[in-house]
Design an enzyme around this catalytic site. Structure first.
Site, PDB file in Angstrom:
ATOM      1  N   THR A 256       0.806  -1.223   0.000  1.00  0.00           N
ATOM      2  CA  THR A 256       0.000   0.000   0.000  1.00  0.00           C
ATOM      3  C   THR A 256       0.839   1.272   0.000  1.00  0.00           C
ATOM      4  O   THR A 256       0.699   2.123  -0.883  1.00  0.00           O
ATOM      5  CB  THR A 256      -0.944  -0.004   1.211  1.00  0.00           C
ATOM      6  OG1 THR A 256      -1.861  -1.089   1.077  1.00  0.00           O
ATOM      7  CG2 THR A 256      -1.720   1.304   1.293  1.00  0.00           C
ATOM      8  N   ASN A 277       5.672  -1.345   3.755  1.00  0.00           N
ATOM      9  CA  ASN A 277       4.879  -0.817   4.866  1.00  0.00           C
ATOM     10  C   ASN A 277       5.654  -0.904   6.179  1.00  0.00           C
ATOM     11  O   ASN A 277       5.363  -0.181   7.126  1.00  0.00           O
ATOM     12  CB  ASN A 277       3.566  -1.581   5.003  1.00  0.00           C
ATOM     13  CG  ASN A 277       2.637  -1.353   3.821  1.00  0.00           C
ATOM     14  OD1 ASN A 277       2.801  -0.391   3.068  1.00  0.00           O
ATOM     15  ND2 ASN A 277       1.659  -2.216   3.645  1.00  0.00           N
ATOM     16  N   LEU A 290       3.320   1.468   9.854  1.00  0.00           N
ATOM     17  CA  LEU A 290       2.150   2.322   9.653  1.00  0.00           C
ATOM     18  C   LEU A 290       1.519   2.757  10.967  1.00  0.00           C
ATOM     19  O   LEU A 290       0.737   3.705  10.985  1.00  0.00           O
ATOM     20  CB  LEU A 290       1.118   1.590   8.791  1.00  0.00           C
ATOM     21  CG  LEU A 290       1.612   1.100   7.425  1.00  0.00           C
ATOM     22  CD1 LEU A 290       0.445   0.592   6.594  1.00  0.00           C
ATOM     23  CD2 LEU A 290       2.348   2.202   6.674  1.00  0.00           C
ATOM     24  N   ASP A 376      -9.739  -3.403  -0.064  1.00  0.00           N
ATOM     25  CA  ASP A 376      -8.559  -4.040   0.510  1.00  0.00           C
ATOM     26  C   ASP A 376      -8.868  -4.688   1.854  1.00  0.00           C
ATOM     27  O   ASP A 376      -8.474  -5.831   2.108  1.00  0.00           O
ATOM     28  CB  ASP A 376      -7.453  -2.999   0.676  1.00  0.00           C
ATOM     29  CG  ASP A 376      -6.156  -3.593   1.192  1.00  0.00           C
ATOM     30  OD1 ASP A 376      -5.465  -4.262   0.412  1.00  0.00           O
ATOM     31  OD2 ASP A 376      -5.844  -3.401   2.382  1.00  0.00           O
ATOM     32  N   HIS A 380      -8.463  -8.674   2.634  1.00  0.00           N
ATOM     33  CA  HIS A 380      -7.582  -9.267   3.639  1.00  0.00           C
ATOM     34  C   HIS A 380      -8.358 -10.190   4.579  1.00  0.00           C
ATOM     35  O   HIS A 380      -7.876 -11.264   4.938  1.00  0.00           O
ATOM     36  CB  HIS A 380      -6.909  -8.164   4.456  1.00  0.00           C
ATOM     37  CG  HIS A 380      -5.709  -7.569   3.802  1.00  0.00           C
ATOM     38  ND1 HIS A 380      -4.593  -8.301   3.484  1.00  0.00           N
ATOM     39  CD2 HIS A 380      -5.448  -6.299   3.407  1.00  0.00           C
ATOM     40  CE1 HIS A 380      -3.689  -7.514   2.923  1.00  0.00           C
ATOM     41  NE2 HIS A 380      -4.186  -6.293   2.858  1.00  0.00           N
ATOM     42  N   SER A 532      -6.052 -15.952   4.499  1.00  0.00           N
ATOM     43  CA  SER A 532      -6.897 -14.887   3.952  1.00  0.00           C
ATOM     44  C   SER A 532      -6.170 -14.188   2.808  1.00  0.00           C
ATOM     45  O   SER A 532      -5.166 -14.666   2.306  1.00  0.00           O
ATOM     46  CB  SER A 532      -7.263 -13.903   5.063  1.00  0.00           C
ATOM     47  OG  SER A 532      -6.106 -13.483   5.743  1.00  0.00           O
ATOM     48  N   ASP A 800      26.495  -2.323 -14.321  1.00  0.00           N
ATOM     49  CA  ASP A 800      25.691  -1.684 -13.276  1.00  0.00           C
ATOM     50  C   ASP A 800      26.200  -2.152 -11.914  1.00  0.00           C
ATOM     51  O   ASP A 800      25.505  -2.813 -11.154  1.00  0.00           O
ATOM     52  CB  ASP A 800      24.211  -2.036 -13.461  1.00  0.00           C
ATOM     53  CG  ASP A 800      23.302  -1.293 -12.491  1.00  0.00           C
ATOM     54  OD1 ASP A 800      23.658  -0.173 -12.077  1.00  0.00           O
ATOM     55  OD2 ASP A 800      22.246  -1.850 -12.117  1.00  0.00           O
ATOM     56  N   ASP A 804      21.920   0.490  -9.541  1.00  0.00           N
ATOM     57  CA  ASP A 804      20.872   1.511  -9.512  1.00  0.00           C
ATOM     58  C   ASP A 804      20.044   1.523 -10.792  1.00  0.00           C
ATOM     59  O   ASP A 804      19.172   2.376 -10.969  1.00  0.00           O
ATOM     60  CB  ASP A 804      21.464   2.898  -9.264  1.00  0.00           C
ATOM     61  CG  ASP A 804      22.382   3.372 -10.399  1.00  0.00           C
ATOM     62  OD1 ASP A 804      22.687   2.555 -11.298  1.00  0.00           O
ATOM     63  OD2 ASP A 804      22.779   4.547 -10.380  1.00  0.00           O
ATOM     64  N   ARG A 806      21.089   2.251 -13.726  1.00  0.00           N
ATOM     65  CA  ARG A 806      21.641   3.256 -14.649  1.00  0.00           C
ATOM     66  C   ARG A 806      23.061   2.850 -15.043  1.00  0.00           C
ATOM     67  O   ARG A 806      23.797   2.272 -14.248  1.00  0.00           O
ATOM     68  CB  ARG A 806      21.672   4.634 -13.991  1.00  0.00           C
ATOM     69  CG  ARG A 806      20.312   5.113 -13.515  1.00  0.00           C
ATOM     70  CD  ARG A 806      19.553   5.766 -14.621  1.00  0.00           C
ATOM     71  NE  ARG A 806      18.174   6.086 -14.255  1.00  0.00           N
ATOM     72  CZ  ARG A 806      17.385   6.852 -14.987  1.00  0.00           C
ATOM     73  NH1 ARG A 806      17.838   7.395 -16.114  1.00  0.00           N
ATOM     74  NH2 ARG A 806      16.142   7.086 -14.624  1.00  0.00           N
TER      75      ARG A 806
END
Length: 925
Positions: A256, A277, A290, A376, A380, A532, A800, A804, A806
């Protein structure tokens, strides 16, 4: 209340019954008739009462005689008269007024919380007494809890505690429920109206530019709309009438906070810092979750969210929840924002945004966000395939309908640009599909695992051992432990580059990649639940795909777009708001095909370093230490064979570079173009190998089975280096070499095998990787050429070292050279392959209208433990490995410093759309 009831309504009863007013009992002047009515059961009295009056008598005399007579029946008559009056009144009430009274007490409409009495009541005491009117709940109680009108409420008496009004004066008061017009006044709701193409913004006075609203439905799996769209009329109409993609690809991990923050910054999690999270930062020595206060520490949030971009450029923002919006990022909050509180009703959030849209012009935001936790939360709790999720979907569909009806009431439904989006999908969990590391590692007391489908591992002793811990040893210990193992341990720099999940100290050095539906934890006690719904898996898995619908005057009408990544949405919103985006990982202009009037016109990047000439030299032929098979056609006269005319070179370019030469965007590299009959190369004199090689394979081209592994020819256009000699690689157990253009490819009947054996066509290659490289060229390349009616191939090395995504600078590469046999050599970290063919397979790569692409960035590893190849045939794992490491053309461009397709004639925005496309495959369902 007494005045409304029948018991106290004598006067109203008289009005209701005609007999009492017109009957003789009410007429005092007609005494004889009155008495007769009072004593109908007494014959004598009746006879005397009915006798004619003696009109000759004076009234006074008659009265005097009556008083002296004192007739005993007089009292009986009076009693009867009174009884008749009472009876008449009662009957009048019952028969004359019963309909009126009953009508009053059947409904609470207009009577809520008034202390009146009757057959039913509408005050708070009626619940305890059990005599509430039948509509008491709907009329008096529900308005305190619902945000909509219904037939019970239309025309209601204004209630002080209702959330919104359905009274006749609500429009004057400005507090009508959103659906008042459709329910109470018979107007059509937004969803009932037909689709319309909004060619120009139609905004009320005071709106100079259309506002933009970003509306997130957390966990709305893309498949939900495909399957349950018939139950979701509002979202289905937005899909039909606006711009829609069947799948929007989230970022990895599909969680999320990382995805919501990527949507508003255009950055991958490794770039914006919110990598999960839950995470740990070894430099801050702090943990983020969170539910912790650390969530509000601005140090975690990198990049520039769009409300900050808007603030810098003079626009205002209002956010009703969005990850990061309640944090002071770069010293800035949105102009209006709410601290997250999941208990705030969805309706309250929508009404708040509608109220913000009505603020005075100098206070009103230009950009808005809305966030709902469903579906959501239900996913869950109950899993994605459940009746509870369907109910949640219908609920959020109603919320979107509430928003659209509210916009219509404000005359903003043809003005505001709406982006309806989700952060990720949802997968069904299973306790049987959970892996526990203690089964493999035994003692795990010194290890911490962030569990789930994108698990990570670190030592418990942090920050002290965070960088020195033996991650590689654990990865080796966990690799290939079981047949058909459902997880792979990865040192993060070996993860597929398309995941962009390596360049952050918050990403632990050891991560785990899991198959669809599988999760991993340290032991069973450390995971929350297993049966779940969950999310977080590979962002190409079908059940992780997210929702995207764009609707409003800025979007095209009724189109379905190809899949794109959510990092592109930031640039899209900036275009809708006429903002200049901050630097980000998106490709600006790649979503121009969604917009009616794109404001940004992308251009191809310019090559920063011009090509140099690689002239022929007259150096003597050197001994390369090779042993070529006599059957191979040698290069007898190098200059004659490769000194091409202009016409010859033009033909070769057309056949080997049908879409133009890759432009080199690296500032420091010195590149020269080498032309051969079957392929062309951009050779770097700084790293002593080609940056790219390009050739075309037709459907019917033949491939030789000859072994070319120990044969090289000196290219006299390039100074010879020890790394170009067979002798350098002989008996070298660490590194060998591979060919970029395959010598096996034979495009001419006479055969020109030796061209691909030039020293300028080789790259250093681990022997384990040669297995992959050979199988691709010997088997898969022929297969793809047959399936696609020919393919153009561009391939080359990748460097690389700082992982990264790049290309590394030349200065960094000089520090990464390895010394083998007293010779410096630069070994690639990856190899790239870009396959280009025609969407229409009746066309050939040299004459394509629309292109189709498939690209790979393959990690160059010293072993093949990633695929657990022991006892397996190459056919059972090589192609699977390639598909795991497929990439967008844009990813290849960033990691190589090249730019492709610059000679194509279509608009650059269409080329960018092609470059940002990532193919998907059925096995990921």
């Amino acid at each position: 209340m007494e005045r409304d009831g029948c018991a106290g309504g004598g006067s109203r009863g008289g009005e209701g019954g005609r007999a009492p007013r017109e009957g003789p009992a009410g007429n005092g002047r007609d005494r004889g008739r009155s008495h007769a009515a009072e004593a109908p059961g007494d014959p004598q009295a009746a006879a005397s009462l009915l006798a004619p009056m003696d009109v000759g008598e004076e009234p006074l005399e008659k009265a005097a005689r009556a008083r002296t007579a004192k007739d005993p029946n007089t009292y009986k008559v009076l009693s009867l008269v009174l009884s008749v009056c009472v009876l008449t009144t009662i009957l009048g009430c019952i028969f004359g007024l019963k309909p009126s009274c009953a009508k009053e007490v059947k409904s609470c409409k207009g009577r809520c919380f008034e202390r009146t009495f009757g057959n039913c009541r509408c005050d708070a005491a009626c619940v305890e007494l059990g005599n509430c009117c039948l509509d008491y709940q709907e009329t008096c109680i529900e308005p305190e809890h619902i945000w909509t009108c219904n037939k019970f409420r239309c025309g209601e008496k204004r209630l002080t505690r209702s959330l919104c009004a359905c009274s006749d004066d609500c429009k004057d008061k400005g507090d009508c429920c959103i659906n008042y017009s459709s329910v109470c006044q018979g107007e059509k709701s937004w969803v009932e109206e037909p689709c319309e193409s909004i060619n120009e913004p139609q905004c009320p006075a005071g709106f100079e530019t259309p506002p933009t609203l970003l509306f997130s439905l957390d966990g709305f799996r893309a498949e939900y709309l495909h399957t349950w769209g018939g139950l979701l009329p509002v979202i289905s109409k937005l899909k039909k009438c606006g711009t829609y993609t069947k799948n929007m690809r989230p970022v990895y991990p599909t969680k999320t906070f990382p995805n919501h923050y990527s949507i508003v910054t255009g950055l991958y999690p490794e770039s914006h810092g919110i990598i999960d999270n839950k995470m740990y930062d070894p430099k801050m020595n702090a943990s983020f979750s969170l539910k912790s206060k650390e969530k509000f520490n601005p140090e975690w949030y990198k990049g520039e969210p769009i409300w900050v971009t808007a603030k810098y450029q003079g626009l205002k923002s209002g956010t009703f929840f969005w990850p990061g919006s309640d944090v002071e990022i770069n010293g800035i909050f949105p102009d209006i924002y709410k601290m997250y509180n999941g208990s705030v009703p969805f309706e309250e959030r929508i009404l708040a945004v509608l109220q913000w849209l009505q603020l005075p012009k100098d206070e009103r935001p230009h950009f808005y966000t809305l966030y709902l936790e469903e579906p959501d939360s239900s996913g869950h709790s109950y899993g994605p395939v459940s009746s509870e999720v369907i109910k949640a979907l219908q609920r959020v569909d109603g919320m979107v309908g509430m928003l659209m009806d509210g916009l219509k009431e404000l005359n903003l439904h043809r003005c505001l640009n709406l982006i309806l989006i989700s952060d990720h999908g949802m997968e069904q969990g299973s306790c049987k599909k959970y892996i526990y590391l203690n089964k493999y590692l035994g003692d795990v007391k010194n290890i911490k695992v962030i569990y789930g489908p994108a698990a990570r591992l670190r030592p418990s002793d942090v920050p002290d051992k965070y960088y020195s811990f033996n991650y590689e040893g654990i990865a080796r210990n966990l690799s290939c432990r079981e047949p058909n193992q459902h997880f792979k341990p990865y040192l993060k720099h070996f993860l597929p580059k398309r995941l962009h999940f390596a360049k952050s100290d918050r990403i632990e050095p050891l991560t785990f990649y899991l198959d669809p539906q599988w999760q991993l934890a340290l032991n069973p006690s450390e995971r929350k639940y297993c049966g779940s719904g969950f999310h977080g898996s590979d962002n190409v898995f079908s059940n992780m795909q997210a929702l995207f619908v764009g609707y409003g005057p800025g979007f095209k009408h009724g189109i379905e777009a190809d899949t794109f990544e959510n990092i592109e949405v930031y640039n899209l919103m900036c275009d809708l708001l006429n903002l200049t985006p901050a630097p980000n990982n998106g490709t600006h202009g790649s979503l121009n095909h969604l917009l009616k009037n794109p404001v940004y016109t992308p251009k191809h990047p310019k090559e920063v370093h011009p090509l140099v000439q690689c002239p022929f030299t007259r150096n003597p032929r050197d001994n390369l230490g090779c042993s070529c098979n006599p059957s191979i056609l040698p290069i007898e006269d190098f200059q004659t064979q490769f000194n091409l005319t202009v016409a010859e070179e033009k033909i070769i370019k057309h056949e080997t570079l049908p879409y133009g030469r890759p432009r080199v965007l690296q500032k420091e590299n010195t590149i020269c173009l080498l032309s051969q009959h079957q392929f062309m190369s951009g050779y770097s004199q700084d790293i002593l190998m080609p940056l790219w090689t390009s050739y075309t394979v037709d459907r019917n081209d033949s491939f030789s089975t000859e072994d070319f592994s120990n044969c090289l020819y000196q290219d006299f256009r390039i100074p010879l280096s020890p790394v170009h000699k067979c002798s350098f690689y002989k008996n070298n157990t660490k590194v060998s070499y591979g060919f970029l253009s395959p010598p096996q490819l034979n495009k001419n009947s006479s055969g020109i095998y030796s061209e691909a054996l030039l020293t300028t066509n080789i790259v250093p290659m681990y022997q384990s990787f040669q297995v992959i490289w050979r199988y691709f060229h010997d088997t898969l390349l022929r297969k793809y050429a047959e399936e696609r009616n020919g393919v153009n191939v561009v391939s080359g090395p990748v460097f690389d070292f700082d992982y990264d995504g790049r290309c590394d600078s030349l200065e960094n590469l000089r520090q990464k050279r390895r010394v083998i046999r007293n010779q410096e050599i630069l070994i690639p970290t990856h190899f790239f392959i870009v396959l280009t063919s025609c969407k229409d397979t009746s066309q050939t790569p040299l004459h394509c209208e629309n292109l189709d692409t498939l690209a790979f960035i393959l990690p160059h590893r010293t072993d093949n433990s990633e695929s657990c190849v022991h006892g397996k045939h190459d056919s059972s794992w090589v192609e699977e490995l390639l598909m795991l490491h497929r990439a967008r053309i844009t990813d290849v461009e960033h990691i190589t410093g090249l730019s492709f397709y610059q000679q194509r004639k279509e608009p650059v925005s269409d080329i960018l759309k092609l470059k940002t496309h990532l193919p998907t495959f059925s096995q990921e369902d």
